[in-house]
Design a protein around this motif. Structure first.
Motif, mmCIF file in Angstrom:
data_model
loop_
_atom_site.group_PDB
_atom_site.id
_atom_site.type_symbol
_atom_site.label_atom_id
_atom_site.label_comp_id
_atom_site.label_asym_id
_atom_site.label_seq_id
_atom_site.Cartn_x
_atom_site.Cartn_y
_atom_site.Cartn_z
ATOM 1 N N TYR A 57 0.849 -1.194 0.000
ATOM 2 C CA TYR A 57 0.000 0.000 0.000
ATOM 3 C C TYR A 57 0.884 1.243 0.000
ATOM 4 C CZ TYR A 57 -3.774 -3.117 1.446
ATOM 5 O OH TYR A 57 -4.708 -4.123 1.502
ATOM 6 N N PRO A 58 0.481 2.258 -0.742
ATOM 7 C CA PRO A 58 1.208 3.529 -0.657
ATOM 8 C C PRO A 58 0.844 4.261 0.621
ATOM 9 C CG PRO A 58 -0.660 3.743 -2.146
ATOM 10 C CD PRO A 58 -0.622 2.297 -1.730
ATOM 11 N N GLY A 59 1.823 4.924 1.203
ATOM 12 C CA GLY A 59 1.577 5.685 2.426
ATOM 13 C C GLY A 59 2.508 6.872 2.524
ATOM 14 N N TYR A 60 2.434 7.571 3.650
ATOM 15 C CA TYR A 60 3.285 8.735 3.877
ATOM 16 C C TYR A 60 3.639 8.808 5.351
ATOM 17 C CZ TYR A 60 -1.102 10.814 5.495
ATOM 18 O OH TYR A 60 -2.275 11.046 6.162
ATOM 19 N N LEU A 61 4.740 9.491 5.649
ATOM 20 C CA LEU A 61 5.250 9.576 7.009
ATOM 21 C C LEU A 61 4.895 10.912 7.640
ATOM 22 C CD1 LEU A 61 8.831 8.065 6.629
ATOM 23 C CD2 LEU A 61 6.689 6.895 7.174
ATOM 24 N N VAL A 62 4.652 10.861 8.949
ATOM 25 C CA VAL A 62 4.379 12.053 9.755
ATOM 26 C C VAL A 62 5.200 11.943 11.032
ATOM 27 C CG1 VAL A 62 2.636 13.346 11.034
ATOM 28 C CG2 VAL A 62 2.057 12.338 8.834
ATOM 29 N N SER A 63 5.817 13.030 11.448
ATOM 30 C CA SER A 63 6.599 13.015 12.684
ATOM 31 C C SER A 63 5.708 12.716 13.876
ATOM 32 C CB SER A 63 7.294 14.361 12.887
ATOM 33 O OG SER A 63 8.232 14.607 11.864
ATOM 34 N N GLU A 64 6.333 12.151 14.915
ATOM 35 C CA GLU A 64 5.579 11.828 16.133
ATOM 36 C C GLU A 64 4.919 13.075 16.706
ATOM 37 O OE1 GLU A 64 6.318 9.651 20.458
ATOM 38 O OE2 GLU A 64 7.999 10.416 19.286
ATOM 39 N N LYS A 65 5.658 14.184 16.713
ATOM 40 C CA LYS A 65 5.109 15.471 17.156
ATOM 41 C C LYS A 65 5.499 16.534 16.149
ATOM 42 C CE LYS A 65 5.284 14.587 22.156
ATOM 43 N NZ LYS A 65 5.851 15.055 23.443
ATOM 44 N N THR A 66 4.558 17.366 15.805
ATOM 45 C CA THR A 66 4.803 18.502 14.917
ATOM 46 C C THR A 66 4.075 19.704 15.480
ATOM 47 O OG1 THR A 66 4.938 17.047 12.983
ATOM 48 C CG2 THR A 66 4.614 19.393 12.574
ATOM 49 N N VAL A 67 4.820 20.759 15.814
ATOM 50 C CA VAL A 67 4.232 21.938 16.450
ATOM 51 C C VAL A 67 4.693 23.179 15.705
ATOM 52 C CG1 VAL A 67 4.212 23.360 18.530
ATOM 53 C CG2 VAL A 67 4.033 20.880 18.732
ATOM 54 N N ASN A 68 3.739 24.036 15.370
ATOM 55 C CA ASN A 68 4.066 25.347 14.809
ATOM 56 C C ASN A 68 4.420 26.292 15.946
ATOM 57 O OD1 ASN A 68 3.602 24.661 12.118
ATOM 58 N ND2 ASN A 68 1.442 25.138 12.247
ATOM 59 N N ARG A 178 9.838 29.462 23.292
ATOM 60 C CA ARG A 178 10.762 28.391 23.636
ATOM 61 C C ARG A 178 10.304 27.072 23.015
ATOM 62 N NH1 ARG A 178 14.072 30.287 27.698
ATOM 63 N NH2 ARG A 178 13.336 32.230 28.687
ATOM 64 N N ALA A 179 11.221 26.133 22.933
ATOM 65 C CA ALA A 179 10.916 24.820 22.358
ATOM 66 C C ALA A 179 10.074 24.015 23.349
ATOM 67 C CB ALA A 179 12.198 24.075 22.028
ATOM 68 N N PRO A 180 8.887 23.556 22.949
ATOM 69 C CA PRO A 180 8.055 22.765 23.865
ATOM 70 C C PRO A 180 8.574 21.336 24.059
ATOM 71 C CG PRO A 180 6.987 22.958 21.726
ATOM 72 C CD PRO A 180 8.205 23.826 21.667
ATOM 73 N N PHE A 181 9.446 20.869 23.175
ATOM 74 C CA PHE A 181 10.054 19.549 23.305
ATOM 75 C C PHE A 181 11.353 19.537 22.495
ATOM 76 C CE2 PHE A 181 6.682 19.374 20.071
ATOM 77 C CZ PHE A 181 7.430 19.099 18.944
ATOM 78 N N THR A 182 12.167 18.530 22.713
ATOM 79 C CA THR A 182 13.405 18.385 21.957
ATOM 80 C C THR A 182 13.084 17.908 20.545
ATOM 81 O OG1 THR A 182 14.654 17.855 23.949
ATOM 82 C CG2 THR A 182 15.617 17.186 21.841
ATOM 83 N N LEU A 205 6.034 31.300 13.122
ATOM 84 C CA LEU A 205 7.413 31.737 12.912
ATOM 85 C C LEU A 205 8.297 30.614 12.380
ATOM 86 C CD1 LEU A 205 7.892 33.790 16.206
ATOM 87 C CD2 LEU A 205 7.138 34.615 13.971
ATOM 88 N N ALA A 206 8.046 29.392 12.834
ATOM 89 C CA ALA A 206 8.812 28.209 12.401
ATOM 90 C C ALA A 206 8.035 26.979 12.853
ATOM 91 C CB ALA A 206 10.221 28.222 12.975
ATOM 92 N N THR A 207 8.550 25.804 12.510
ATOM 93 C CA THR A 207 7.901 24.537 12.880
ATOM 94 C C THR A 207 8.929 23.631 13.531
ATOM 95 O OG1 THR A 207 6.364 24.742 11.022
ATOM 96 C CG2 THR A 207 6.536 22.599 12.070
ATOM 97 N N LEU A 208 8.511 22.976 14.607
ATOM 98 C CA LEU A 208 9.391 22.076 15.348
ATOM 99 C C LEU A 208 8.905 20.639 15.166
ATOM 100 C CD1 LEU A 208 11.770 21.851 17.360
ATOM 101 C CD2 LEU A 208 10.082 22.039 19.211
ATOM 102 N N TYR A 209 9.848 19.744 14.842
ATOM 103 C CA TYR A 209 9.509 18.341 14.593
ATOM 104 C C TYR A 209 10.252 17.446 15.586
ATOM 105 C CZ TYR A 209 8.134 20.203 10.025
ATOM 106 O OH TYR A 209 7.561 20.927 9.021
ATOM 107 N N GLN A 210 9.521 16.524 16.166
ATOM 108 C CA GLN A 210 10.153 15.463 16.957
ATOM 109 C C GLN A 210 10.034 14.175 16.156
ATOM 110 O OE1 GLN A 210 8.422 13.701 20.699
ATOM 111 N NE2 GLN A 210 10.190 14.708 21.630
ATOM 112 N N ASP A 211 11.157 13.691 15.638
ATOM 113 C CA ASP A 211 11.113 12.560 14.716
ATOM 114 C C ASP A 211 11.973 11.385 15.174
ATOM 115 O OD1 ASP A 211 13.527 13.747 14.326
ATOM 116 O OD2 ASP A 211 13.212 14.298 12.236
ATOM 117 N N LYS A 289 11.772 11.372 7.205
ATOM 118 C CA LYS A 289 11.298 12.740 7.334
ATOM 119 C C LYS A 289 9.784 12.797 7.161
ATOM 120 C CE LYS A 289 15.497 14.359 7.689
ATOM 121 N NZ LYS A 289 15.983 14.898 8.979
ATOM 122 N N SER A 290 9.192 13.726 7.867
ATOM 123 C CA SER A 290 7.757 13.934 7.739
ATOM 124 C C SER A 290 7.415 14.330 6.307
ATOM 125 C CB SER A 290 7.300 15.038 8.702
ATOM 126 O OG SER A 290 5.910 15.224 8.651
ATOM 127 N N GLY A 291 6.377 13.687 5.749
ATOM 128 C CA GLY A 291 5.970 13.968 4.375
ATOM 129 C C GLY A 291 6.571 13.031 3.354
#
Length: 381
Positions: A57-68, A178-182, A205-211, A289-291
């Motif tokens: 099946y085709p699929g796509y990846l998403v980070s465990e946490k993604t916060v703007n 500040r960064a809500p997570f690493t 302003l930016a996006t933070l990814y926990q991957d 990577k996400s996406g």
């Protein structure tokens, strides 16, 4: 006279002519008796073994946490405290938005709280003295009621002052993002010195990814879901869902990634007739990577006696897939087949067209043809 079974009864010129004709015929007959050698061709019998059946099946990846990372106050962007794409630690300062104005508001609110506390203290002392005076009828009841009302008003004013201080401190806190997570942070969408209007509507302003972990989302068909239910003795998909699925990519990565199924949507999407499924994948190297688009191999059943031939021995033409079989007379037989699972990257399941006792040509497909006589050689590969 006899030559090659030709007998001459006459002499002279007629005998010479007859001899020439007879010798030519004899030579032609000898050439006709010379046949082409039968080629030796490698053949093998299919392997029969149990195989786990998969569907891709085709699929796509998403980070465990993604916060703007958003701005919620107005002001000039004073600093960007990270390198684009870098790893940042939880709690580290990333952006600073002109805090001076909001620090002044905090100071004003703190002064308002102190003033409200003083007024409340005065109102309470006045009320206590009036209560004593009222016991000796030194004041009227109206004065006592007014004093009690002043205390209540002072208490309300203090609550309002504290609320204003809390709001001012919150707004001041919004100036420091500040960064809500690493995680890994994207590039800043604004340069230092840009005016940010975040009070009315939050500005990204930016996006933070926990991957460290990523999720692979894909959809399975409703009929595939039903087949999986039917394969379960209990009739429950949850009990039959595979624990692991394999991921593949357009280009191979440094290691093989295996996902763990952890979610199945509770309903079938009517517009597509599918159910959404999610797999969790460890990503210690950060390669995923996400996406990113992936192919998920989902096991759905078992074939205890799968017929397997070498995948390299299968040809393709306008009719589809085919193999060359060898019959009991050592003649090649073209056979159209239906293929299934790829096993160990070298063997292919044949769903229809080949039996376990058949012999098939393993190599040199271009050197054989339907009906050709060969000398089969058992393959030892």
């Amino acid at each position: 006279m006899e030559m090659g079974r030709c007998i001459f009864y006459h002499s002279g010129m007629g005998v010479v002519m007859a001899a020439v004709v007879c010798m030519t015929a004899c030579h032609s007959k000898e050439r006709g008796q010379v046949s082409a050698p039968v080629p030796e061709i490698s053949v093998a019998k299919p392997l029969v073994m149990p195989v786990t059946l998969h569907k891709s099946y085709p699929g796509y990846l998403v980070s465990e946490k993604t916060v703007n990372l958003v701005a919620r106050v107005n002001g000039y962007l004073q600093s960007v405290s990270f390198a684009p794409g870098s790893m940042v630690q939880k709690g580290s300062l990333l952006f600073t938005i002109e805090p001076t104005l909001y620090q002044d508001q905090v100071s004003q609110a703190e002064a308002g709280v102190k003033s409200a506390e003083a007024k409340l203290s005065y109102a309470r002392n006045s009320y206590a003295r009036m209560r004593e005076a009222a016991q000796s009828d030194a004041i009227s009841k109206i004065d006592l009621i007014q004093a009690e009302s002043n205390v209540q008003q002072a208490e309300a004013a203090l609550k309002d002052a504290n609320a204003q201080l809390t709001t001012a401190r919150t707004n001041l806190g919004y100036c420091y993002i500040r960064a809500p997570f690493t995680g890994r942070v994207s590039r800043s969408l604004f340069d230092v010195g840009s005016y940010i209007s975040g009070a009315v509507q939050a500005t990204t302003l930016a996006t933070l990814y926990q991957d460290d972990k990523v999720y692979a989302y894909f959809n399975i068909e409703d009929n595939q879901y039903l087949r999986m239910i039917m394969a379960s003795p209990e009739g429950e998909l949850r009990g039959r869902m595979p624990k692991e699925v394999k991921l593949s990519f357009q280009e191979p990565l440094s290691e093989e990634y295996v996902g763990r199924l952890d979610y199945l949507s509770p309903n079938v999407e009517l517009s597509t007739g599918t159910l959404n499924v999610r797999a969790e994948i460890d990503n210690p190297k950060g390669e995923l990577k996400s996406g990113l688009y992936v192919t998920i191999s989902l096991p759905y059943g078992e074939n205890s006696e799968a017929v397997l031939v070498r995948d390299a021995s299968i040809g393709t033409d306008q009719l589809g897939k085919y193999v060359y079989l060898v019959n009991d007379s050592n003649r090649v037989v073209y056979r159209h087949i239906e293929t299934g699972e790829l096993v160990n990257d070298t063997l292919r399941e044949v769903v229809k067209g080949v039996d376990a006792n058949d012999r098939y040509v393993t190599k040199a497909l271009l050197k054989v043809r339907d009906g050709m006589l060969i000398a089969p050689v058992e393959s030892k590969d």
